[in-house]
Scaffold this active site. Sequence first.
Site, PDB file in Angstrom:
ATOM      1  N   HIS A 127      27.379  42.061  45.785  1.00 28.60           N
ATOM      2  CA  HIS A 127      28.625  41.295  45.860  1.00 28.60           C
ATOM      3  C   HIS A 127      29.822  42.220  45.608  1.00 28.60           C
ATOM      4  O   HIS A 127      29.779  43.067  44.730  1.00 28.60           O
ATOM      5  CB  HIS A 127      28.577  40.185  44.815  1.00 28.60           C
TER       6      HIS A 127
ATOM      7  N   GLY B 236      49.222  46.471  33.147  1.00 31.19           N
ATOM      8  CA  GLY B 236      48.239  47.447  32.685  1.00 31.19           C
ATOM      9  C   GLY B 236      48.386  48.804  33.349  1.00 31.19           C
ATOM     10  O   GLY B 236      49.290  49.023  34.167  1.00 31.19           O
ATOM     11  N   PRO B 237      47.490  49.723  32.993  1.00 33.40           N
ATOM     12  CA  PRO B 237      47.605  51.133  33.391  1.00 33.40           C
ATOM     13  C   PRO B 237      47.324  51.351  34.874  1.00 33.40           C
ATOM     14  O   PRO B 237      46.726  50.505  35.531  1.00 33.40           O
ATOM     15  CB  PRO B 237      46.546  51.825  32.535  1.00 33.40           C
TER      16      PRO B 237
ATOM     17  N   GLY C  86      39.196  52.555  34.317  1.00 34.78           N
ATOM     18  CA  GLY C  86      38.132  53.051  33.446  1.00 34.78           C
ATOM     19  C   GLY C  86      36.803  52.425  33.813  1.00 34.78           C
ATOM     20  O   GLY C  86      36.664  51.782  34.864  1.00 34.78           O
TER      21      GLY C  86
ATOM     22  N   ALA D  19      35.423  49.843  32.691  1.00 35.90           N
ATOM     23  CA  ALA D  19      35.441  48.369  32.741  1.00 35.90           C
ATOM     24  C   ALA D  19      36.162  47.865  33.978  1.00 35.90           C
ATOM     25  O   ALA D  19      36.213  46.651  34.213  1.00 35.90           O
ATOM     26  CB  ALA D  19      36.098  47.792  31.490  1.00 35.90           C
ATOM     27  N   GLY D  20      36.737  48.770  34.767  1.00 37.09           N
ATOM     28  CA  GLY D  20      37.401  48.356  35.998  1.00 37.09           C
ATOM     29  C   GLY D  20      38.660  47.550  35.733  1.00 37.09           C
ATOM     30  O   GLY D  20      39.294  47.680  34.678  1.00 37.09           O
TER      31      GLY D  20
END
Lengths: 311, 311
Positions: free
Chosen positions: A87, A168-169, A173, A175-176
């Site tokens: 997926h 956000g950045p 990372g 964690a995506g």
Amino acid sequence: MKRSSPDVPLIECVPNFSEARRQDVIDALVSAIAAQPVHVLNVSSDPDHNRTVITFAGEPKPVVAAAFDVIAAAARLIDLTAHTGVHPRIGATDVVPFVPLRGISLEACAALAIRLGERVGMELGLPVYLYEAAARRPERRSLANIRRGGYEVLREDISSPSRTPDFGPLHLGSAGAVVIGARAPLIAFNAFLDTNSLGVARAVAHSIRESGGGLPYLRALGLLVGGAAQVSMNITDFRQTSLFRIMSAVRAAAAHHGAQIVRTELIGLIPQAALLDYAIESLQLPMATRDQVLEQCLGAATGDYRPVLFE
Amino acid sequence: MKRSSPDVPLIECVPNFSEARRQDVIDALVSAIAAQPVHVLNVSSDPDHNRTVITFAGEPKPVVAAAFDVIAAAARLIDLTAHTGVHPRIGATDVVPFVPLRGISLEACAALAIRLGERVGMELGLPVYLYEAAARRPERRSLANIRRGGYEVLREDISSPSRTPDFGPLHLGSAGAVVIGARAPLIAFNAFLDTNSLGVARAVAHSIRESGGGLPYLRALGLLVGGAAQVSMNITDFRQTSLFRIMSAVRAAAAHHGAQIVRTELIGLIPQAALLDYAIESLQLPMATRDQVLEQCLGAATGDYRPVLFE
């Protein structure tokens, strides 16, 4: 869990996580949600897709708090660089939709999504994309656009102007990224065909879905799952395009390729009205038969039952 | 109407009357019921059958009182000697079943039926037959046996030993006789075929019904209604023989005679579980999908909804 009053606003949250094979991780995600005063209604794990969908509901404040907590837990526990599955996905917590159930508007749910997105970006340091009713760019209303190419492509492209996160950045990372938004109730429904041809699955999906000129409010992907052709579908408004029309279209398109549906599956929950309407259409009953369901009539008369949420 | 407590026993009563063409009579019947503290849930009139089915529910005492009152009203207002219609019938109030909904057994409903029958025989002077769970002779469990030959034949035969009423006089007046009993929830469902052949309707009905060696818990009659073939069905236990199996059998038997179903109709109410199970079977979903209905999950979690009455 206390009995909630009919007047209190109620929302649903249906986060999708990129993990279905490690039960201890799934348990930890459920625990993170259940630590808040919310109702966990369903946990659907698909090992082939390596993906878990948790459905929970409650009052807006604890539901948003639970969503934040579980995004934080998933970021600690799931490493996208080691994830496999058929997926499309870009994050440990891949997508977090809020759905109005009663006493609250879609717009108010979008506002909750935006505030949560800001907090996830700032406090958890994860890139956040806002989608559907919460989208700030028109092209980001579409989840498929945001997820295009998956984690691997986004990792390279995240600093390009078209892929800049809303919060956000500018880097991805392990964690995506997280896609957060608000939408109407969605039905996630998969049909397995009696063929192992990915080509047939893709052809069927292409011919029935809205983007291929097929049925409105239907998204579909052709996949190979456990060696079998699967048409993986999202119905984004079952009141506009009924489950009966969709099932009929899948059967006809499959037959066109010499294939048949052998079984189907539902991921997460389905509004009751979608199944009742399917039965009425398929039985060739008039739509007014909706008013002849015993429990609904009794509920309306006695006040014991609440009506179905989505008419 | 007061909000009823979940602990109070609740029963349903579904009297069938031999009148559907005079609206003032139907209104008078509904008014006789609604004068008691019960909930009138549905009124289904079929002019071709010249038959009206009223569904009402409530606590046992007022439901039985309303049943007595409406039997009395129908006896005053409906003259069976002037009645025409394709459906078999023997009385102005033709049949009065009590159905346990919650907090009460079928046996307790049968006891209510017997006491009502006695009162109808004594106070209204109408012949009364007890059927199904209230039957006192095994052959009278079957409604078809009691109604055999209709009003016209019963008028001649009522004093023969096999047709002696359980209560009331040994002769039939213009209001006919009343069949009173208790049973599980029944689904009354008719399918219209694209043919005007009574022979086809009868052949389809014969091949699918239990008494013809077809599906258990299915009664069926072939009729000609408004010039069209109709298969008129009663499903006496939808948990044993599902609506999906029945619909599939009607379609196959009709196809065997070169006919198709053009539309169907539901008389009275249907338990929600029958439609949900139909949808799940027809969609080729696993039966466990029952636990993925949003409103049911939410109701179980929050206490806002009551579960479906018949699982």
